[in-house]
Design a protein around this motif. Sequence first.
Motif, PDB file in Angstrom:
ATOM      1  N   ASN A   1       0.835  -1.202   0.000  1.00  0.00           N
ATOM      2  CA  ASN A   1       0.000   0.000   0.000  1.00  0.00           C
ATOM      3  C   ASN A   1       0.873   1.255   0.000  1.00  0.00           C
ATOM      4  O   ASN A   1       0.527   2.260  -0.632  1.00  0.00           O
ATOM      5  CB  ASN A   1      -0.931   0.005   1.220  1.00  0.00           C
ATOM      6  CG  ASN A   1      -2.055   1.012   1.069  1.00  0.00           C
ATOM      7  OD1 ASN A   1      -2.825   0.973   0.120  1.00  0.00           O
ATOM      8  ND2 ASN A   1      -2.140   1.946   2.017  1.00  0.00           N
ATOM      9  N   ASP A   2       2.001   1.199   0.707  1.00  0.00           N
ATOM     10  CA  ASP A   2       2.931   2.337   0.705  1.00  0.00           C
ATOM     11  C   ASP A   2       3.474   2.582  -0.698  1.00  0.00           C
ATOM     12  O   ASP A   2       3.655   3.736  -1.121  1.00  0.00           O
ATOM     13  CB  ASP A   2       4.092   2.075   1.667  1.00  0.00           C
ATOM     14  CG  ASP A   2       3.671   2.147   3.126  1.00  0.00           C
ATOM     15  OD1 ASP A   2       2.575   2.680   3.395  1.00  0.00           O
ATOM     16  OD2 ASP A   2       4.433   1.681   3.989  1.00  0.00           O
ATOM     17  N   ASN A   3       3.744   1.514  -1.437  1.00  0.00           N
ATOM     18  CA  ASN A   3       4.245   1.659  -2.806  1.00  0.00           C
ATOM     19  C   ASN A   3       3.190   2.307  -3.705  1.00  0.00           C
ATOM     20  O   ASN A   3       3.500   3.171  -4.534  1.00  0.00           O
ATOM     21  CB  ASN A   3       4.651   0.297  -3.372  1.00  0.00           C
ATOM     22  CG  ASN A   3       5.815  -0.316  -2.606  1.00  0.00           C
ATOM     23  OD1 ASN A   3       6.665   0.386  -2.086  1.00  0.00           O
ATOM     24  ND2 ASN A   3       5.838  -1.633  -2.521  1.00  0.00           N
ATOM     25  N   ARG A   4       1.939   1.901  -3.533  1.00  0.00           N
ATOM     26  CA  ARG A   4       0.867   2.499  -4.339  1.00  0.00           C
ATOM     27  C   ARG A   4       0.664   3.967  -3.964  1.00  0.00           C
ATOM     28  O   ARG A   4       0.419   4.806  -4.843  1.00  0.00           O
ATOM     29  CB  ARG A   4      -0.426   1.703  -4.159  1.00  0.00           C
ATOM     30  CG  ARG A   4      -0.424   0.346  -4.859  1.00  0.00           C
ATOM     31  CD  ARG A   4      -1.829  -0.231  -4.970  1.00  0.00           C
ATOM     32  NE  ARG A   4      -2.374  -0.576  -3.669  1.00  0.00           N
ATOM     33  CZ  ARG A   4      -2.236  -1.760  -3.090  1.00  0.00           C
ATOM     34  NH1 ARG A   4      -1.565  -2.720  -3.715  1.00  0.00           N
ATOM     35  NH2 ARG A   4      -2.760  -2.010  -1.902  1.00  0.00           N
ATOM     36  N   LEU A   5       0.765   4.285  -2.689  1.00  0.00           N
ATOM     37  CA  LEU A   5       0.633   5.682  -2.260  1.00  0.00           C
ATOM     38  C   LEU A   5       1.752   6.538  -2.851  1.00  0.00           C
ATOM     39  O   LEU A   5       1.516   7.693  -3.233  1.00  0.00           O
ATOM     40  CB  LEU A   5       0.678   5.762  -0.727  1.00  0.00           C
ATOM     41  CG  LEU A   5      -0.602   5.374   0.017  1.00  0.00           C
ATOM     42  CD1 LEU A   5      -0.333   5.265   1.512  1.00  0.00           C
ATOM     43  CD2 LEU A   5      -1.706   6.400  -0.254  1.00  0.00           C
ATOM     44  N   LEU A   6       2.948   5.964  -2.919  1.00  0.00           N
ATOM     45  CA  LEU A   6       4.068   6.691  -3.516  1.00  0.00           C
ATOM     46  C   LEU A   6       3.791   6.976  -4.986  1.00  0.00           C
ATOM     47  O   LEU A   6       3.992   8.105  -5.461  1.00  0.00           O
ATOM     48  CB  LEU A   6       5.356   5.878  -3.365  1.00  0.00           C
ATOM     49  CG  LEU A   6       6.637   6.502  -3.918  1.00  0.00           C
ATOM     50  CD1 LEU A   6       6.978   7.783  -3.182  1.00  0.00           C
ATOM     51  CD2 LEU A   6       7.801   5.510  -3.805  1.00  0.00           C
TER      52      LEU A   6
ATOM     53  N   ASP B   1      -7.629   6.464  -8.442  1.00  0.00           N
ATOM     54  CA  ASP B   1      -8.087   5.556  -7.394  1.00  0.00           C
ATOM     55  C   ASP B   1      -6.942   4.627  -6.997  1.00  0.00           C
ATOM     56  O   ASP B   1      -6.328   3.977  -7.839  1.00  0.00           O
ATOM     57  CB  ASP B   1      -9.275   4.733  -7.908  1.00  0.00           C
ATOM     58  CG  ASP B   1      -9.959   3.946  -6.791  1.00  0.00           C
ATOM     59  OD1 ASP B   1      -9.288   3.628  -5.795  1.00  0.00           O
ATOM     60  OD2 ASP B   1     -11.159   3.662  -6.927  1.00  0.00           O
ATOM     61  N   LEU B   2      -6.641   4.589  -5.693  1.00  0.00           N
ATOM     62  CA  LEU B   2      -5.529   3.774  -5.190  1.00  0.00           C
ATOM     63  C   LEU B   2      -5.698   2.303  -5.565  1.00  0.00           C
ATOM     64  O   LEU B   2      -4.717   1.603  -5.840  1.00  0.00           O
ATOM     65  CB  LEU B   2      -5.433   3.923  -3.671  1.00  0.00           C
ATOM     66  CG  LEU B   2      -4.091   3.566  -3.025  1.00  0.00           C
ATOM     67  CD1 LEU B   2      -2.996   4.505  -3.502  1.00  0.00           C
ATOM     68  CD2 LEU B   2      -4.203   3.621  -1.515  1.00  0.00           C
TER      69      LEU B   2
ATOM     70  N   ASN C   1      -0.342  12.467  -8.905  1.00  0.00           N
ATOM     71  CA  ASN C   1      -1.167  13.629  -8.568  1.00  0.00           C
ATOM     72  C   ASN C   1      -0.445  14.940  -8.839  1.00  0.00           C
ATOM     73  O   ASN C   1      -1.078  15.961  -9.140  1.00  0.00           O
ATOM     74  CB  ASN C   1      -1.599  13.575  -7.099  1.00  0.00           C
ATOM     75  CG  ASN C   1      -2.727  12.595  -6.866  1.00  0.00           C
ATOM     76  OD1 ASN C   1      -3.512  12.316  -7.763  1.00  0.00           O
ATOM     77  ND2 ASN C   1      -2.803  12.059  -5.651  1.00  0.00           N
TER      78      ASN C   1
ATOM     79  N   GLN D   1       0.846   7.051  -6.448  1.00  0.00           N
ATOM     80  CA  GLN D   1      -0.273   7.982  -6.520  1.00  0.00           C
ATOM     81  C   GLN D   1       0.181   9.419  -6.275  1.00  0.00           C
ATOM     82  O   GLN D   1      -0.258  10.352  -6.948  1.00  0.00           O
ATOM     83  CB  GLN D   1      -1.336   7.598  -5.494  1.00  0.00           C
ATOM     84  CG  GLN D   1      -2.596   8.458  -5.546  1.00  0.00           C
ATOM     85  CD  GLN D   1      -3.513   8.159  -4.377  1.00  0.00           C
ATOM     86  OE1 GLN D   1      -3.084   8.151  -3.224  1.00  0.00           O
ATOM     87  NE2 GLN D   1      -4.786   7.893  -4.678  1.00  0.00           N
ATOM     88  N   GLY D   2       1.098   9.607  -5.312  1.00  0.00           N
ATOM     89  CA  GLY D   2       1.580  10.943  -5.000  1.00  0.00           C
ATOM     90  C   GLY D   2       2.271  11.600  -6.165  1.00  0.00           C
ATOM     91  O   GLY D   2       2.028  12.779  -6.465  1.00  0.00           O
TER      92      GLY D   2
END
Length: 439
Positions: free
Chosen positions: A64-69, A84-85, A75, A71-72
């Motif tokens: 999930n941290d990799n996907r948030l990175l 969408d994550l 954006n 996504q950031g």
Amino acid sequence: MKKKSSYYQRGAAGIIYVTMIPALFGIFALGIESSRYLQTHARLGDAIEIASLAVAANVSKNENDNRLLAQGFANIYVPDGDIDLSKISIIRKSCDDIYGNECGQPGVYDEDGLIFTEYKVTLESDFDSWYPKDEFAQGYDDIVKMKGNAVARKYQGYTLDVAFVADFSGSMKDAWNGETKYHGVINVIEDITRKLESFNESTEQELDGKRLLNKAAFIGYNLYTSNGSSYFSNVNYNNASLSKKWWKNTPNIAFDSTIANPLTTTRKSLNGRVDGDNSSYFETVDLTDDFSSFRSTINMFIPNHGTASYEGIIAAAKLLEEGENVRKLIIVLSDGEDSTNSRNPDDNRYPGYAALQLYNGGLCSNIIEDLESLEVDGRPVEAKIAVIGFDYDISANPGLQTCAGAENVQSANSYQDIYDNILELISEEVGHLYFRNYE
């Protein structure tokens, strides 16, 4: 009649113009929206490229941290998108997964055949149309979906086996830079193993399904190496037994056979301690990635007696021969030259005399040659001897300079210098990234 006809036709152009306004506006809106989406598609592609590189460089064990990175970064490039994550996919593949048995072989996918981990980032984003189509005008759907992917490979330098060859002679009990030397050196080695520990936590090198890890060994030396209770010599001798009077042993070293085959010398025990002060305590610690235990062990060591650096170097080479990594590094840490008779430097009873005979005869170059003749899983070994001297003029020690080569000898003015020099040695290759855009 001509004037009258012109008069009656005067409103036709206006009617045509009014009729065309919606069509013209539709074309105008469609042109703006199309231009926007062309630019957006390009920006989204850039975002995915950067996201793949970021994930490869800063990968977390938490998906999930990799996907948030990812996504950031996306954006930032496409702030008008709705990413969408759950629609961000990150697929990790090892070098083995892609190339099988050819992983790590030079020339298959690059000149060096470095091991890598590949990350494929797939990302989808929704965009709200500015001018959606309706019953009066053509346009895009209310929501436009865009998707793309990119691949980055994280190449890592090969993990290494490092042997810390530490001077544990009596002078290491002296103070330097506000701390007892042997305490300061042990603290530096402990800090370096913490760095190796962090490297191991982040490394993803795999070969033949096996995870590769950095490992360290410790070889303390004074006149000999030790197991904590007894001393051991690592050179060949012309006689069968060793005397506890060390000055009787040194003249009997078999220099030719020791130099010719340093990795196959016969390790001999003195069956106890040498004559004289026996308050030293240290032992050889074999290669390990259990750095917590490693630190606990070396933290108890105490130095004493004289100095014979070749004993530590030969013992270290034999340990590295058994290691599982292709990079092998011997780091000699010393506060002075090998013990000599100050009144007669040519006195062959002293280790300083033996060191010059061994080093000038090619002992260290033979060690490197023998180690580099090895292969680990079909890959050639890369070996190096480095020397870090402190609290003395390293240039006045011709033996160790001959051994390691002047380019591999560093002088340190503080414990921070020692740490920085070692860290530079073990971090020569931290890896680089490969990028490939699929879409």
